[in-house]
Design a protein around this motif. Structure first.
Motif, short mmCIF file in Angstrom:
data_model
loop_
_atom_site.label_atom_id
_atom_site.label_comp_id
_atom_site.label_asym_id
_atom_site.label_seq_id
_atom_site.Cartn_x
_atom_site.Cartn_y
_atom_site.Cartn_z
N GLY A 1 -27.73 -15.04 -2.79
CA GLY A 1 -27.19 -15.89 -1.73
C GLY A 1 -26.49 -17.07 -2.36
O GLY A 1 -26.55 -17.28 -3.58
N MET A 2 -25.82 -17.86 -1.53
CA MET A 2 -25.11 -19.03 -2.02
C MET A 2 -26.11 -20.10 -2.44
O MET A 2 -27.32 -19.95 -2.30
CB MET A 2 -24.16 -19.56 -0.94
N ASN A 3 -25.59 -21.21 -2.95
CA ASN A 3 -26.47 -22.30 -3.36
C ASN A 3 -27.20 -22.90 -2.17
O ASN A 3 -26.69 -22.91 -1.04
CB ASN A 3 -25.66 -23.41 -4.07
N ILE B 1 -32.27 -8.54 -1.19
CA ILE B 1 -32.69 -9.57 -0.23
C ILE B 1 -31.61 -10.65 -0.21
O ILE B 1 -31.38 -11.32 -1.22
CB ILE B 1 -34.05 -10.19 -0.62
N ARG B 2 -30.96 -10.79 0.91
CA ARG B 2 -29.89 -11.78 1.06
C ARG B 2 -30.40 -12.96 1.87
O ARG B 2 -30.86 -12.79 3.01
CB ARG B 2 -28.68 -11.16 1.74
N LEU B 3 -30.34 -14.14 1.28
CA LEU B 3 -30.68 -15.37 1.99
C LEU B 3 -29.38 -16.08 2.36
O LEU B 3 -28.49 -16.24 1.53
CB LEU B 3 -31.54 -16.29 1.11
N TYR B 4 -29.25 -16.48 3.60
CA TYR B 4 -28.04 -17.17 4.04
C TYR B 4 -28.36 -18.04 5.24
O TYR B 4 -29.42 -17.92 5.86
CB TYR B 4 -26.94 -16.16 4.39
N LYS B 5 -27.44 -18.95 5.53
CA LYS B 5 -27.62 -19.86 6.66
C LYS B 5 -26.70 -19.45 7.79
O LYS B 5 -25.54 -19.11 7.58
CB LYS B 5 -27.32 -21.31 6.25
N LYS B 6 -27.23 -19.49 9.00
CA LYS B 6 -26.46 -19.18 10.20
C LYS B 6 -26.79 -20.23 11.24
O LYS B 6 -27.93 -20.37 11.66
CB LYS B 6 -26.82 -17.79 10.72
N LYS B 7 -25.77 -21.01 11.60
CA LYS B 7 -25.96 -22.13 12.53
C LYS B 7 -27.06 -23.07 12.02
O LYS B 7 -27.95 -23.49 12.75
CB LYS B 7 -26.30 -21.62 13.92
N ASN B 8 -26.98 -23.35 10.69
CA ASN B 8 -27.88 -24.29 10.01
C ASN B 8 -29.32 -23.78 9.94
O ASN B 8 -30.23 -24.53 9.56
CB ASN B 8 -27.87 -25.66 10.69
#
Length: 583
Positions: A29-31, A334-341
């Motif tokens: 995932g991103m930082n 496993i992808r970690l990401y943010k969606k609507k904070n």
């Protein structure tokens, strides 16, 4: 024993998260999406050194200390193997119902400035029991051995710890007894000679003279203390440069890159030969190993950790697609990401069907490029990729967090399944291929199948998670059949566009000829030329190479105002607007 899932509640940026697991897990995932926090949560569960550290209010999600931190790992112990046997034998008072998952749970509460941590275990659906405490350790620490390799901080200190563990890990063999005796005799002779040195005798005499002023009842004798009680205590690691012709250049290991490679080799040895011998279950956590490793070394590391011989339960965080290049079947992404904070986690098994084994490396290497963006446009070949990237760059469209990926003829299904499962938005642009069916003895009527349309239907089935009926074969002339698909299936094709699956009227070259709308040359002439050497001729086209382009095609292209904008605005290339978010 199989890892099945991990739940994290009220811990740092994890409010309430469930992640499916397998025995080898790649976290990306991103930082600032929580990769390091995920590893720390696992360490809190399995590493007594981390578990015994004080927990601060900032470790609670949004500092909500009214609710407990809860971290649970669920294991399938129904399969009989050495690790299941270790857990069952040492779980003592815990319920071990083979038909259900075994849960290991940590809870942490915070009251009056103090944190209190408890460990529980047992069958998932039953009341969990507290793990027996062994002072500052617990019975859990006699079952699991958790190893953490940091990304770049304290590399030297970590290396010293692993080196010490390696050099103290040994078993003497019977054929070593004669060698050990020779070493002991030689060491005894060396010590006797050292004791005879005049400097040693002078120190001994002076000390005894001073000692006699206080007590004449005894005196000291100075002798060497480097007796080889354990021969391995005096070992160290050195490295020989294999490029040295004489083979004599030897120096201690140094430099983060070199140290990291040696460290992975040591860990592999310890987990295979050392910790297994102690009867513990190895859990290995690696944080961003791409730091200080060249690309080729990253690929080799991937090959090592995903080989069948590499046994530990693995969690690896990374920003590098090169760590995915040799990923094994049934590894977990496993992808970690943010969606609507809000933090989201998606996991997906990478299962490559048997019929695609010949294309496995192509699939995984190109797939790896797609894992670090929010939106992907999959195209069939390099010509589409070259053209589409040129159009977007020429018009100054923002390509941050999006990618156009050629799948080089490999089936779209695997890409869409994995990327869609990881929460990455997938768009597809594919040709309207027609296949001539075999004529049977009983029926001489020639029929055709709409394999391009059927391909789109199968992709929509994945996206919508339901089955749709594909196109039946029809006894229509070749081009009439394709026209039948476009006209009779217009509603379905429009629906697919809304879902990000775009079917060409015919193929890229025909779509491009329609968009450019040549006035002085026949459309077929342009299509035949472009299909002659697809990638090369597409490059000549977008660079307006006068020496390579046919003169009539060159003259008409030069006369056009803005080729890139013309292509971008054409309905057959609407996938580009969808990719960059233009209405």
């Amino acid at each position: 024993m199989q890892l099945k899932k991990l739940t994290i509640k009220n811990f740092r940026n994890f409010e309430n998260c469930t992640i499916n697991l397998t025995n080898k897990n790649l976290v990306f995932g991103m930082n600032d999406v929580g990769k390091s926090n995920l590893l720390y949560a696992i360490r809190m569960l399995f590493d007594t050194r981390i578990r015994n550290r004080p927990v601060d209010t900032t470790d609670f999600h949004k500092q909500n200390t009214d609710d407990n931190i809860e971290i649970s790992c669920f294991l399938d112990i129904s399969e009989e193997n050495e690790y299941s046997d270790i857990l069952i034998a040492k779980a003592e008072n815990a319920n071990t119902d083979f038909t259900e998952l075994f849960e290991i749970k940590l809870t942490c509460s915070y009251n009056d400035g103090n944190s209190i941590t408890y460990l529980y275990w047992g069958t998932e659906s039953e009341d969990l029991l507290e793990v027996p405490s062994l002072g500052i350790r617990s019975q859990l620490d006699n079952i699991f051995h958790c190893t953490f390799i940091p990304s770049q901080n304290n590399t030297s200190n970590s290396f010293k710890d692993f080196k010490k563990e390696l050099l103290s890990s040994h078993n003497y063999l019977e054929n070593d007894s004669d060698i050990r005796r020779d070493i002991e005799n030689a060491n005894k002779a060396i010590n006797e000679n050292v004791a005879k040195l005049s400097s040693v005798k002078s120190m001994e005499t002076s000390i005894n003279q001073q000692l006699s002023l206080f007590d004449k009842g005894y005196e000291v004798q100075i002798s060497p203390s480097n007796a080889f009680g354990d021969l391995h205590n005096n070992l160290d690691l050195y490295m020989r440069d294999n490029l040295d012709i004489e083979g004599e250049l030897i120096y201690p290991t140094s430099g983060d890159g070199r140290i990291r490679k040696v460290m992975y080799a040591i860990i592999s040895y310890l987990l295979k030969e050392g910790k297994n011998a102690e009867g513990k279950i190895p859990i290995l956590l690696i944080e961003e190993p791409e730091n200080h490793l060249f690309l080729s070394a990253q690929v080799e590391l991937s090959k090592t950790i995903f080989s069948e011989d590499f046994n530990p339960y693995l969690f690896l965080t990374t920003h590098s697609p090169h760590l995915f290049f040799r990923i094994s079947d049934n590894a977990n992404l496993i992808r970690l990401y943010k969606k609507k904070n809000n933090l989201c986690a998606m996991s997906e098994m990478t299962c490559v069907p048997q019929q695609y084994n010949d294309y496995k490396n192509i699939l995984l290497e190109s797939l790896a490029q797609c894992l670090f963006v929010d939106k992907v446009l999959l195209v069939e070949g390099e010509s589409e990729k070259l053209l589409f990237e040129w159009v977007l760059d020429s018009l100054g469209k923002n390509r941050q967090n999006v990618i156009i990926q050629s799948i080089l003829g490999v089936n779209f299904t695997n890409y869409v399944k994995i990327l869609n499962g990881l929460g990455i938005e997938v768009l597809v642009k594919t040709d309207n291929d027609i296949k001539k069916n075999r004529v049977s003895e009983n029926n001489s009527t020639q029929t055709f199948s709409a394999i391009g349309y059927n391909r789109c239907i199968s992709l929509i089935s994945i996206k919508d998670k339901k089955d749709y009926v594909t196109q039946e074969s029809l006894a229509l002339e070749y081009n009439l059949f394709r026209e039948h698909i476009i006209i009779k299936k217009a509603n379905e094709i429009n629906y697919m566009k809304g879902k990000g699956v775009f079917l060409s009227k015919i193929d890229l070259e025909n779509d491009l000829a329609e968009a450019l709308n040549f006035q002085t040359i026949d459309k077929k002439e342009f299509i035949d030329w472009l299909q002659g050497k697809k990638w090369h001729h597409m490059w000549y086209l977008i660079t307006l190479n006068e020496d390579e382009l046919p003169s009539r095609i060159y003259e008409e292209l030069v006369a056009k105002a803005n080729i890139a904008q013309t292509i971008y605005d054409n309905e057959d290339f609407f996938c580009l607007k969808e990719l960059v978010g233009d209405d």
